[in-house]
Design an enzyme around this catalytic site. Structure first.
Site, PDB file in Angstrom:
ATOM      1  N   ARG A  15       0.854  -1.202   0.000  1.00  0.00           N
ATOM      2  CA  ARG A  15       0.000   0.000   0.000  1.00  0.00           C
ATOM      3  C   ARG A  15       0.881   1.241   0.000  1.00  0.00           C
ATOM      4  NH1 ARG A  15      -1.084   1.700   5.721  1.00  0.00           N
ATOM      5  NH2 ARG A  15       0.010   0.252   7.076  1.00  0.00           N
ATOM      6  N   GLY A  16       0.217   2.397  -0.112  1.00  0.00           N
ATOM      7  CA  GLY A  16       0.906   3.672   0.037  1.00  0.00           C
ATOM      8  C   GLY A  16       2.052   3.861  -0.946  1.00  0.00           C
ATOM      9  N   ASP A  54       8.596  -9.383   7.169  1.00  0.00           N
ATOM     10  CA  ASP A  54       8.536  -8.389   8.238  1.00  0.00           C
ATOM     11  C   ASP A  54       9.983  -7.948   8.452  1.00  0.00           C
ATOM     12  OD1 ASP A  54       8.673  -7.085  10.706  1.00  0.00           O
ATOM     13  OD2 ASP A  54       6.975  -8.216  11.503  1.00  0.00           O
ATOM     14  N   ASN A  77      11.438   0.923   1.912  1.00  0.00           N
ATOM     15  CA  ASN A  77      10.316   1.856   2.037  1.00  0.00           C
ATOM     16  C   ASN A  77       9.521   1.656   3.323  1.00  0.00           C
ATOM     17  OD1 ASN A  77       7.863   3.481   0.978  1.00  0.00           O
ATOM     18  ND2 ASN A  77       7.039   1.431   1.338  1.00  0.00           N
ATOM     19  N   TYR A 143       9.371   9.328  16.105  1.00  0.00           N
ATOM     20  CA  TYR A 143       9.495   8.964  14.676  1.00  0.00           C
ATOM     21  C   TYR A 143      10.670   9.735  14.075  1.00  0.00           C
ATOM     22  CZ  TYR A 143       8.119   9.098   9.653  1.00  0.00           C
ATOM     23  OH  TYR A 143       8.080   9.033   8.276  1.00  0.00           O
TER      24      TYR A 143
HETATM   25  N1  NAP Z   1       3.197   9.510   4.233  1.00  0.00           N
HETATM   26  C1  NAP Z   1       4.048  10.461   4.576  1.00  0.00           C
HETATM   27  O1  NAP Z   1       3.645  11.606   4.851  1.00  0.00           O
HETATM   28  C2  NAP Z   1       5.525  10.178   4.609  1.00  0.00           C
HETATM   29  C3  NAP Z   1       6.409  11.264   4.574  1.00  0.00           C
HETATM   30  C4  NAP Z   1       7.793  11.025   4.599  1.00  0.00           C
HETATM   31  C5  NAP Z   1       8.253   9.731   4.650  1.00  0.00           C
HETATM   32  N2  NAP Z   1       7.376   8.687   4.684  1.00  0.00           N
HETATM   33  C6  NAP Z   1       7.921   7.326   4.732  1.00  0.00           C
HETATM   34  O2  NAP Z   1       7.530   6.650   3.552  1.00  0.00           O
HETATM   35  C7  NAP Z   1       7.502   5.234   3.801  1.00  0.00           C
HETATM   36  C8  NAP Z   1       6.176   4.663   3.313  1.00  0.00           C
HETATM   37  O3  NAP Z   1       5.146   5.219   4.101  1.00  0.00           O
HETATM   38  P1  NAP Z   1       3.642   5.389   3.582  1.00  0.00           P
HETATM   39  O4  NAP Z   1       3.370   6.828   3.583  1.00  0.00           O
HETATM   40  O5  NAP Z   1       3.398   4.583   2.384  1.00  0.00           O
HETATM   41  O6  NAP Z   1       2.914   4.771   4.871  1.00  0.00           O
HETATM   42  P2  NAP Z   1       1.806   3.659   5.036  1.00  0.00           P
HETATM   43  O7  NAP Z   1       0.731   3.902   4.045  1.00  0.00           O
HETATM   44  O8  NAP Z   1       1.486   3.672   6.488  1.00  0.00           O
HETATM   45  O9  NAP Z   1       2.572   2.308   4.645  1.00  0.00           O
HETATM   46  C9  NAP Z   1       3.592   1.811   5.458  1.00  0.00           C
HETATM   47  C10 NAP Z   1       4.075   0.511   4.844  1.00  0.00           C
HETATM   48  O10 NAP Z   1       5.151  -0.004   5.648  1.00  0.00           O
HETATM   49  C11 NAP Z   1       4.825  -1.362   5.959  1.00  0.00           C
HETATM   50  N3  NAP Z   1       5.446  -1.807   7.192  1.00  0.00           N
HETATM   51  C12 NAP Z   1       5.383  -1.253   8.423  1.00  0.00           C
HETATM   52  N4  NAP Z   1       6.079  -1.986   9.311  1.00  0.00           N
HETATM   53  C13 NAP Z   1       6.600  -3.032   8.609  1.00  0.00           C
HETATM   54  C14 NAP Z   1       7.404  -4.131   8.963  1.00  0.00           C
HETATM   55  N5  NAP Z   1       7.825  -4.331  10.224  1.00  0.00           N
HETATM   56  N6  NAP Z   1       7.772  -5.011   7.986  1.00  0.00           N
HETATM   57  C15 NAP Z   1       7.359  -4.831   6.716  1.00  0.00           C
HETATM   58  N7  NAP Z   1       6.564  -3.817   6.319  1.00  0.00           N
HETATM   59  C16 NAP Z   1       6.192  -2.943   7.269  1.00  0.00           C
HETATM   60  C17 NAP Z   1       3.313  -1.373   6.049  1.00  0.00           C
HETATM   61  O11 NAP Z   1       2.838  -2.700   6.012  1.00  0.00           O
HETATM   62  P3  NAP Z   1       1.422  -3.146   6.694  1.00  0.00           P
HETATM   63  O12 NAP Z   1       0.359  -2.861   5.648  1.00  0.00           O
HETATM   64  O13 NAP Z   1       1.619  -4.582   7.003  1.00  0.00           O
HETATM   65  O14 NAP Z   1       1.239  -2.293   7.925  1.00  0.00           O
HETATM   66  C18 NAP Z   1       2.985  -0.557   4.819  1.00  0.00           C
HETATM   67  O15 NAP Z   1       3.128  -1.338   3.652  1.00  0.00           O
HETATM   68  C19 NAP Z   1       7.746   5.086   5.308  1.00  0.00           C
HETATM   69  O16 NAP Z   1       9.100   4.787   5.538  1.00  0.00           O
HETATM   70  C20 NAP Z   1       7.421   6.460   5.858  1.00  0.00           C
HETATM   71  O17 NAP Z   1       8.071   6.705   7.081  1.00  0.00           O
HETATM   72  C21 NAP Z   1       6.028   8.875   4.637  1.00  0.00           C
END
Ligand code: NAP
Length: 245
Positions: A15-16, A54, A77, A143
């Site tokens: 996702r995401g 994981d 990611n 975070y």
């Molecule tokens: N969204 C923002 O505003 C933003 C801004 C800057 C940076 N980021 C970074 O971008 C990256 C992607 O975030 P996103 O926005 O797409 O967030 P998200 O929609 O919450 O997705 C997070 C993803 O990480 C996976 N994940 C979490 N813990 C994990 C683990 N232990 N092992 C494997 N997968 C795991 C989740 O899997 P599950 O579905 O199983 O939970 C999900 O696929 C992250 O590193 C985040 O910190 C995000």
């Protein structure tokens, strides 16, 4: 490096942003894209090969590195955000989970895949960091600490893997329109825009992506952070604490 014909692995591809990364890799002609997720059945992107992973489970990380020995582009990611302060959080659970995932999980992946990338000609690692790698915001304090640690890790891994020709790309972004930022009412980048910038950087051999204007401004202000970055953050936080924000 060229994405066309490469073999990539994206963590959190269900996702995401991870899903957008996987889709962009497919559209740029990657020969194979492994979509790693805790629940591989949730990886639904066409032409992406689901892998159960994981990133906080070192044994599973090692097994995936052995299984996906053709990878030349690793996209770290996966991440978690618990919106937790340092002082008033009820316990250390959120801080530990964020550090375990965003720092130790990413570190484990870099260590496990470094020899794989070496065997495949050097390749590249993309580490998904944040604007919060650069400064602390109390709303997501622990975070930010985990993303600052991951920034340091990224710079160190680049130095340590230079000899094997591995490009190590740090990606910093403000809010991106995914589940993680769903509660945030502020301008957000699209995941597609971030993914395009990141793979343009990989193809151009660039070591850093600053994905949006605010992130570029904050990075440029770092040498004067106590004059330019922290005063408005303090004002915002004080207003929130006083209940007037
Ligand atoms: N969204 C923002 O505003 C933003 C801004 C800057 C940076 N980021 C970074 O971008 C990256 C992607 O975030 P996103 O926005 O797409 O967030 P998200 O929609 O919450 O997705 C997070 C993803 O990480 C996976 N994940 C979490 N813990 C994990 C683990 N232990 N092992 C494997 N997968 C795991 C989740 O899997 P599950 O579905 O199983 O939970 C999900 O696929 C992250 O590193 C985040 O910190 C995000």
């Amino acid at each position: 490096m060229k994405i066309d014909g490469s073999v990539a692995l994206v963590t959190g591809a269900n996702r995401g942003l991870g899903q957008a990364y996987a889709r962009e890799l497919v559209s740029r002609g990657a020969a194979r894209v492994y979509g790693a997720a805790r629940d591989p059945a949730a990886v639904t992107e066409p032409r992406v090969t689901p892998i159960a992973l994981d990133i906080t489970d070192p044994e599973r990380v090692a097994r995936v590195a052995a299984q996906c020995s053709d990878v030349s582009l690793l996209v770290n990611n996966a991440g978690v955000l618990k919106y937790s302060t340092f002082i008033n959080a009820p316990n250390l659970d959120a801080a530990r989970l964020e550090m375990e995932t965003n720092y130790f999980g990413t570190l484990s992946m870099c260590r496990a895949f470094a020899p794989v990338l070496a065997a495949n000609g050097g390749g590249a690692i993309v580490n998904m960091l944040s604007i919060t790698s650069f400064y602390t915001n109390p709303f997501n304090a622990s975070y930010g600490a985990s993303k600052a640690a991951a920034w340091s890790l990224t710079n160190g891994v680049r130095l340590e893997l230079h000899h094997q020709g591995t490009l190590v790309v740090a990606v910093h972004a403000g809010f991106i329109d995914t589940d993680m930022a769903a509660l945030v009412n502020a301008p957000k980048d699209s995941p597609e825009s971030v993914a395009k910038q990141v793979f343009d950087a990989v193809e151009a051999g660039q070591v850093e992506v600053l994905a949006d204007e605010r992130t570029r401004t904050v990075k440029a202000q770092l040498s004067r952070d106590h004059e330019l970055i922290y005063p408005p953050v303090q004002e915002f936080w004080d207003a929130a604490v006083a209940g007037t924000g």
